[in-house]
Design an enzyme around this catalytic site. Structure first.
Site, short mmCIF file in Angstrom:
data_model
loop_
_atom_site.label_atom_id
_atom_site.label_comp_id
_atom_site.label_asym_id
_atom_site.label_seq_id
_atom_site.Cartn_x
_atom_site.Cartn_y
_atom_site.Cartn_z
CE LYS A 69 -49.65 6.09 -45.48
NZ LYS A 69 -49.43 5.03 -44.49
CG ASP A 105 -48.71 1.35 -45.10
OD1 ASP A 105 -47.51 1.04 -45.25
OD2 ASP A 105 -49.15 2.50 -45.26
N GLY A 128 -53.51 6.45 -32.13
CA GLY A 128 -53.50 7.03 -33.47
C GLY A 128 -54.84 6.89 -34.15
CB SER A 129 -57.44 8.57 -35.11
OG SER A 129 -57.02 9.93 -35.03
N GLY A 130 -55.04 8.28 -37.79
CA GLY A 130 -54.84 8.75 -39.15
C GLY A 130 -54.91 7.63 -40.18
N GLY A 131 -54.38 7.92 -41.39
CA GLY A 131 -54.47 6.96 -42.48
C GLY A 131 -53.77 5.65 -42.18
CG MET A 132 -49.57 3.59 -40.51
SD MET A 132 -49.34 2.56 -41.98
CE MET A 132 -48.33 1.24 -41.29
#
Length: 270
Positions: A69, A105, A128-132
């Site tokens: 992403k 999203d 969480g800390s990613g793209g989503m």
């Protein structure tokens, strides 16, 4: 679905862990609406080459999932505000070689927070800390939530995400008490993490709302725990259906009805 032909528009997905959910969702709607489209899921070890292929082959639309992403950002031509604001892309539309990116999203999560009438005064604990996670945190901030903690083992990514939206970061689970718990990690996803509960049971017990962004399976350990405890649920199945419907509209120019989305979503999980 029409027989493959030279005039057929092709849409694809690029993901580290492809599933058939998006493929079945889009193709079911193409079939129901009689559209000359086909959709296919892919993974790749060469994201730059894959995006060059989207441009060179005239692929109409491209869904982008983890872990691509952010990597696709320098590979597109135009970025809509929904993706630019969070530096994360999940949708690319190809108009005669011009690639325009957006993030459905973010749009889907914002809509779900509204339709589920989640009280913006409630404290939120998000893992969480990613793209989503960027899309979800941005949607919470855009909806007016002021009390949110980003729980992430990666201090650099976790702090950066929290700081970007004026929230707190924590490396370890705080004491239970957050009224909204949100999982935006692969915990509970089919594979090695399928049986992992994203939050300790005490956090589920303390919450009013349990939100798991994992879409496959739809009944993750967290969703099952929230259901058993009688909590209000927002599921990854809802997120993926809404974001896919918005992608479908961008690719085809046709906005599916809620009934059409529901039928395609049910078919995608049959």
């Amino acid at each position: 679905m029409p027989i493959l032909n030279k005039d057929m528009s092709v849409c694809i997905s690029l993901s580290g862990r492809p599933s058939n959910i998006g493929t079945r969702f889009h193709n079911a709607l193409y079939d129901e609406l009689g559209l000359n489209f086909v959709y296919k899921a892919f993974t790749t070890d060469d994201i730059e080459g894959a995006i060059r292929g989207v441009r060179a082959l005239g692929i109409r639309g491209c869904s982008v999932s983890m872990p691509f992403k952010e990597a696709v950002i320098p590979l597109v031509d135009e970025i809509e505000p929904s993706a630019e604001a969070i530096a994360s892309i999940n949708t690319i539309v190809n108009d005669d070689g011009v690639l325009t990116a957006s993030n459905t999203d973010y749009e889907a999560v914002a809509e779900l927070l509204s339709t589920h009438a989640v009280d913006t005064a409630l404290p939120v604990l998000l893992r969480g800390s990613g793209g989503m996670a960027k899309a979800v945190v941005a949607a919470f901030r855009g909806a007016g939530f002021d009390d949110l903690t980003v729980l992430a083992r990666n201090e650099i990514a976790g702090r950066a995400l929290a700081d970007a939206y004026g929230y707190r970061w924590a490396a370890a689970e705080p004491e239970p008490g957050a009224a909204v718990v949100v999982n935006v990690t692969p915990l509970g996803m089919d594979g090695a993490d399928a049986d992992v509960l994203a939050f300790a049971p005490a956090h589920v017990d303390a919450a009013d709302v349990v939100f798991d962004v994992v879409a496959f399976p739809s009944e993750t350990p967290l969703v099952r725990a929230g259901r058993a405890a009688g909590k209000q649920l927002i599921t990854g199945a809802e997120v993926i259906a809404l974001q896919a419907a918005r992608q479908f509209a961008r690719y085809t120019g046709i906005t599916p009805t809620p009934d059409q989305v529901a039928r395609a979503s049910a078919f995608s999980r049959a």
